[in-house]
Each structure stands twice: as C-alpha cells, then as structure tokens.
Scaffold this motif. Structure first.
Motif, short mmCIF file in Angstrom:
data_model
loop_
_atom_site.label_atom_id
_atom_site.label_comp_id
_atom_site.label_asym_id
_atom_site.label_seq_id
_atom_site.Cartn_x
_atom_site.Cartn_y
_atom_site.Cartn_z
N HIS A 358 98.23 -5.48 30.78
CA HIS A 358 99.59 -5.84 30.35
C HIS A 358 100.08 -4.90 29.23
CE1 HIS A 358 102.93 -8.68 29.40
NE2 HIS A 358 102.74 -8.20 28.17
N GLN A 359 99.22 -4.67 28.25
CA GLN A 359 99.62 -3.81 27.13
C GLN A 359 99.83 -2.37 27.58
OE1 GLN A 359 100.38 -5.12 24.32
NE2 GLN A 359 98.89 -6.57 23.53
N ILE A 360 98.99 -1.89 28.47
CA ILE A 360 99.12 -0.52 28.96
C ILE A 360 100.43 -0.35 29.73
CG2 ILE A 360 98.19 1.13 30.63
CD1 ILE A 360 96.73 1.18 27.98
N GLU A 361 100.81 -1.35 30.53
CA GLU A 361 102.06 -1.24 31.28
C GLU A 361 103.26 -1.23 30.34
OE1 GLU A 361 102.76 -3.35 34.81
OE2 GLU A 361 100.81 -2.90 35.69
N GLY A 362 103.21 -2.04 29.28
CA GLY A 362 104.29 -2.01 28.31
C GLY A 362 104.37 -0.68 27.59
N TRP A 363 103.20 -0.15 27.21
CA TRP A 363 103.15 1.19 26.59
C TRP A 363 103.75 2.24 27.51
CZ3 TRP A 363 100.10 4.98 28.99
CH2 TRP A 363 100.06 6.22 28.32
N ASN A 364 103.39 2.18 28.79
CA ASN A 364 103.88 3.19 29.73
C ASN A 364 105.40 3.11 29.87
OD1 ASN A 364 104.60 3.56 32.94
ND2 ASN A 364 103.24 5.16 32.16
N ALA A 366 107.52 2.14 27.62
CA ALA A 366 108.10 2.71 26.40
C ALA A 366 108.01 4.23 26.40
CB ALA A 366 107.40 2.13 25.18
N VAL A 367 106.88 4.78 26.84
CA VAL A 367 106.72 6.23 26.89
C VAL A 367 107.70 6.83 27.89
CG1 VAL A 367 105.14 8.09 27.55
CG2 VAL A 367 104.34 6.23 26.08
N CYS A 368 107.84 6.20 29.07
CA CYS A 368 108.78 6.70 30.07
C CYS A 368 110.22 6.67 29.56
CB CYS A 368 108.67 5.89 31.36
SG CYS A 368 107.13 6.14 32.27
N ALA A 369 110.50 5.76 28.63
CA ALA A 369 111.84 5.67 28.05
C ALA A 369 112.05 6.64 26.91
CB ALA A 369 112.09 4.25 27.58
N GLU A 381 105.97 8.95 33.67
CA GLU A 381 106.52 8.58 34.99
C GLU A 381 105.53 8.90 36.09
OE1 GLU A 381 108.74 7.00 37.85
OE2 GLU A 381 109.31 6.91 35.73
N ARG A 382 104.85 10.04 35.98
CA ARG A 382 103.84 10.37 37.00
C ARG A 382 102.71 9.36 36.96
NH1 ARG A 382 105.13 15.79 35.42
NH2 ARG A 382 103.32 15.93 34.04
N ILE A 383 102.30 8.95 35.77
CA ILE A 383 101.24 7.93 35.65
C ILE A 383 101.73 6.61 36.23
CG2 ILE A 383 99.92 6.55 34.00
CD1 ILE A 383 99.91 9.01 32.15
N ASP A 388 100.55 2.51 39.80
CA ASP A 388 101.30 1.27 40.05
C ASP A 388 101.50 0.44 38.78
OD1 ASP A 388 101.31 2.08 42.67
OD2 ASP A 388 99.79 0.67 43.34
N LEU A 389 102.02 1.05 37.74
CA LEU A 389 102.33 0.32 36.51
C LEU A 389 103.76 -0.21 36.63
CD1 LEU A 389 100.77 2.73 33.86
CD2 LEU A 389 99.70 0.82 35.08
N GLU A 390 103.92 -1.32 37.34
CA GLU A 390 105.26 -1.76 37.75
C GLU A 390 105.40 -3.28 37.78
OE1 GLU A 390 106.06 -1.10 41.82
OE2 GLU A 390 103.96 -1.20 42.43
N HIS A 391 104.51 -3.99 37.09
CA HIS A 391 104.56 -5.44 37.13
C HIS A 391 105.52 -5.97 36.05
CE1 HIS A 391 100.78 -4.13 38.96
NE2 HIS A 391 100.94 -5.17 39.78
N TRP A 392 105.52 -7.29 35.84
CA TRP A 392 106.42 -7.84 34.82
C TRP A 392 106.17 -7.20 33.45
CZ3 TRP A 392 110.42 -11.38 35.17
CH2 TRP A 392 110.63 -11.95 36.43
N ALA A 393 104.93 -6.83 33.17
CA ALA A 393 104.61 -6.19 31.89
C ALA A 393 105.31 -4.86 31.73
CB ALA A 393 103.11 -6.00 31.77
N ALA A 394 105.65 -4.20 32.84
CA ALA A 394 106.34 -2.92 32.80
C ALA A 394 107.86 -3.09 32.70
CB ALA A 394 106.00 -2.10 34.04
#
Length: 535
Positions: A358-364, A366-369, A381-383, A388-394
């Motif tokens: 969950h935390q990694i998806e949120g971090w990703n 924020a980084v993509c933004a 974005e490539r990561i 598949d970092l695309e769940h509710w946490a993302a």
C-alpha cells in the motif's frame, strides 16, 4: 432446430423476479417455464449473434422452482440425458440470510494434466461438482465474479489458433480484436458442463477487471495515451465494452434498471442487427465514462451488496486522479448507509493491500506526479505499468475519501452501524483476510479461481505482507511527502497462493468466510477446505 450457443445463465433474482439470459444460434423467441410461471423474450441481434433475456415475475418468495428453456417451441434446456440436477430458480425469502460464492481471475484452459500442472485445478468447476451432489438448501444464493472472467489479452493456445485462422498475423497478434472473437472467448469460458450447470442455477453477478479488456486497463493517463496510438485499440475497446455489456453487465441490472437502460431499449426495438447501436454506446462509455454506470447494488438477506466499477469510471487527469468520477462518488455516497446487518463492498481491486505494498503504491503515485522531479516521474510511470501499481492505494485521495465514508458508516453516523463492513476483492492472485484495527471493517480477498502466480512472484508478495515491508514502504511514502493512511490494518489470515473460491455466510449479525481449494490429479475435481474464519 434451434440450439443454445451459451447459457442459460440465471442472473438477477429477488423475492419475486428472476432473469434468465441466453445466446441462441438464430433469431427467435426464448421461453422460460418455472412451474406455472412463464416468460418469453424475443432475441436481439448484435454482430450476427442472437441474445435474449427472459424475465419471470410474480414468483413466490423463498421458493425453489425447476425451470426449462424453449426456443421457438423446441426444448433446449435441460439437455437430454444431463447428469446434473434440474436447474432451479431460488427466490429470496425472509429470514434466510445470504450466502455469497465469490472469486476472480479464471483462465479457460483444458482440464488435462498438462494444464493442471501449468494452471492448477479449476476450483469453480470443482465447486460445481460438489454443488450438484448437495441439496439446494446448501447452495449459495449468489455467485459474484470479481473480474478477469475472460483474458482478452492472454488467450489460451486453442483460442490463439482460432484467432490466427480468422486473421493470420493481423494485429493484435494473439489477442482478441473484435466482437466475434470476444463471443468465442465467452463461449469457451462458460461451456464446461459443470460451469454451465452452475451458472444456470446460481444467480450470478459480475464486474470487470483489466484483463476483460487488457492488462493495466486505465492505469494512468500515460497508459491511455500510449494505447490510443495503436491502430487496433479503438476496435478492441469498443468490442470489449460492448461484449461486456451483453455477456456480463445486462444481467446485473434489476427489472427497473433494465427498463430504464437506453441501450437495452434500443436493441430490443431494433429490427435488424444492432451492432452500430452497441458499438456507438461502447465508444461513448470509453471516451466519456460518466455517461454510463457499471456499478450496481443489491439488498438481500438483511445485507447490502455494493459492487464498484474501479476501472472504467477512473479519472486519470494529472493532479486530479480518482478511482471514481464524481457521479460514481455521489451514487456510492447514497448507497453507503447503515441500517443493514452487513455492508458488503465488492471491488475487483483490493482496498486494503498488505500495508508495505500500500505504501509503495502511494509513493509511486506521488513520484509519477512529480514529487521527485520530471526524470523520476518518467521512471515511476514505467515502474507503475511494469508491476501493476494501480490499486486503491495508487489513488490516494480516493482511498482516503472511501475510508472516510466507511468510517462514518462504522461509527453509526449513516444509520445504525452494520455488524461488519466487508470489502470483497480479487485481482492479485493470492488470498488473505485483513482487519482494520479496533473495528469490524475487513478486507476479504479471494484470487485466483484458476491462474496461479509463479514461484518468484509468490515469494515477492509473501515478503510484501511482512511487517518489515510495511516499515520500508512507510519510509518511501514519507520521503515522497505522504501522510499516514487514515486506517491502520493488519493481515490476520494468509496469504495463500492456491487456486480458490470463497463463500461468505451472513446470518443475522453473524458472518463467516470460508476459502475452498481443490485436490489435484482427481477427476472429477474434488473441493477441499482451505480456511474458515468467523468474523
């Protein structure tokens, strides 16, 4: 003589009404008979395929009614010499509670030993075998299929041969391209005798996930822009959403919702092939997701089931990413209330992931933004797409918004608090039970029905559920400027990586969830218990 191509599928059922869906090989009239109750429906045609949905009304509550299907006066169901019990319509009744059978991610490959070794046993088929030997009062009330009912982007070898025979090396190679190929994909998915009988006698509800269209569907704005550059994508997404509407979504609707559905009305009133009607609708639904609602809700047995579209309804604009558009949020807000024994929220994607992931998806996100600059955003974005970092946490703002609404329900600020609030999900190809601390809010995941992870990915996901992963994920999230989530939760059971289905029994204020798997190298397949947890 007319014949069934696919079905019958028992779809929406309530106290007095039942809908039976079928695909037949020619235009005609489908007649469903359940005792003294009869319903007829003319077929409608799209892309040369003929479908009917017959709606029985005035049924007695709490009844179990065997039924038959005729097309133009010829009996097509049950099949002659069928080894299965009669298909039965079981209407809702007072005081019966609700038993849900659910799962996700089912590949439709053969059942020989080669494919058992590569894909495991089809646990839904095994459940059908066991169910056929049980009395109807032991059966579930509803089968909820939580995504990846078909794999349009990863068809099996036989389906690839069918595709190659139709169009050779034309793009997309080895993937479904149009409605005709989707129709064949659904036919192969739902014609195993055990699956066909099970779906004829269990009321079935469904929601899509990415592979029903394509892996990572609507992960990000960048993903959509990349797909729109492909010359075949528009045809694919139009076919995918159109086929989904016909094969999966139409039966989710209540009688009043079907009556109000403009697409259904237009197709029924159309004298010829309605392909243009369906295709125009599907294109509009993709380009303007707010134009149509795929989410649905049902009240049954003192509980409420809400099933969310967490794919098509996304808002992907940078800086305004949302799992649901504002129309969907308003609809959800109206349905997220108390005054029920249990509130069940179906989402193909888990809401409560293992906390480290969950935390990694949120971090990703924020980084993509741009939290770490433009170069890091491109790498992020490539990561995101690669793993598949695309769940509710993302979709962090959406996660927080949903959490806030659920907190209000759990605290009794939206009516009397339910005994449990349960997120039911699939997608991630392993199963577990998580619980929000000091509450009766749970995440129940059951996945896959038949599509196991490889060993390396299993190990990676098992590590992600450990406490140390949560600490590392938290460090990354804080480094990207994220605050702590509004919930704290912990995995209480699992993870398990078996092919599985689960049942959720809701009786009064009590709830029990059971995961089931299947023994290998037995034919017919034999269901076996995996875990039982009272909630």
């Amino acid at each position: 003589m007319s014949r069934l191509v696919l079905g019958p599928l028992l779809r929406y059922v309530d106290e007095t009404c039942a809908a039976v869906w079928a695909e037949v090989d020619r235009p005609g009239t489908v007649r469903v008979t359940a005792g003294e109750h009869v319903a007829e429906a003319r077929t409608f045609t799209v892309h040369g395929h003929h479908f009917a949905l017959a709606e029985l009304d005035g049924l007695p509550p709490g009844a179990a009614l065997p039924y038959t299907v005729d097309v133009d006066g010829e009996r097509v169901w049950p099949e002659p010499d069928s080894p299965f019990p009669a298909s039965v319509i079981r209407t809702r009744g007072e005081g019966r509670g609700l038993r849900l059978l659910f799962g996700s991610c089912r590949t439709s490959v053969p059942h020989d030993m080669t494919h058992i070794l590569s894909h495991g046993v089809d646990v839904l088929r095994a459940y059908g075998v066991r169910m056929a030997a049980e009395p109807p009062e032991e059966w579930p009330d509803l089968l909820l299929m939580l995504g990846d009912q078909v794999y349009a982007d990863e068809p099996d070898a036989e389906m690839k041969e069918y595709i190659a025979a139709r169009r050779g090396d034309e793009e997309p190679r080895g993937e479904v391209a149009d409605f005709e190929e989707y129709a064949e994909l659904y036919r192969r998915a739902w014609t195993d005798p055990e699956i066909r009988w099970l779906m004829s006698t269990l009321s079935t509800a469904m929601i899509f996930d990415d592979h029903d269209l394509r892996d990572d569907w609507n992960t990000s704005r960048t993903w959509r822009e990349e797909m729109l550059k492909l010359p075949w994508w528009r045809r694919r997404v139009v076919a995918g959403l159109g086929a989904y509407w016909v094969y999966q979504h139409l039966g989710n609707l209540s009688p009043s919702e079907r009556e109000a559905d403009a697409v259904f009305k237009a197709l029924r009133e159309n004298d010829g092939d309605g392909a243009a009607i369906l295709d125009e609708f599907a294109l509009r639904a993709d380009e303007d997701p707010a134009s149509y609602r795929w989410s649905f809700a049902r009240d049954a047995g003192g509980s409420r089931l809400i099933v969310l579209d967490s794919r098509c309804a996304r808002v992907l604009d940078p800086g305004a990413r949302s799992m649901l558009d504002e129309g969907e949020w308003a609809w959800l807000d109206a349905h997220l209330t108390g005054d029920v024994d249990h509130l069940v929220i179906g989402s193909s994607l888990p809401v409560l992931l293992p906390s480290g992931l969950h935390q990694i998806e949120g971090w990703n996100e924020a980084v993509c933004a741009g939290a770490w600059g433009a170069r890091a955003a491109r790498v992020g974005e490539r990561i995101r797409q690669a793993v598949d970092l695309e769940h509710w946490a993302a979709f962090r703002r959406s996660f927080d918004r949903l959490a806030g609404l659920v907190k209000e329900v759990a605290a009794g600020r939206r009516g009397a608090a339910p005994a449990t609030i349960l997120f039911l999900s699939g997608d991630i190809h392993y199963s577990y039970l998580a619980r929000v601390r000091r509450s009766r809010v749970y995440q129940v995941v059951c996945s896959p029905i038949r599509n196991p992870l490889g060993l390396v990915i299993r190990i990676a996901n098992a590590v992600a559920s450990l406490g140390v992963a949560s600490l590392i994920g938290g460090l990354f999230a804080r480094a990207a400027g994220l605050s702590a989530p509004p919930y704290r939760w912990k995995i209480q059971e699992g993870p398990w990586f078996h092919n599985s289905v689960a049942t959720l029994d809701l009786r009064g204020r009590d709830a029990v969830v059971r995961w089931h798997t299947a023994k290998t190298a037995t034919e017919p397949p034999e269901l076996t218990p995996l875990k039982t947890v009272p909630l």
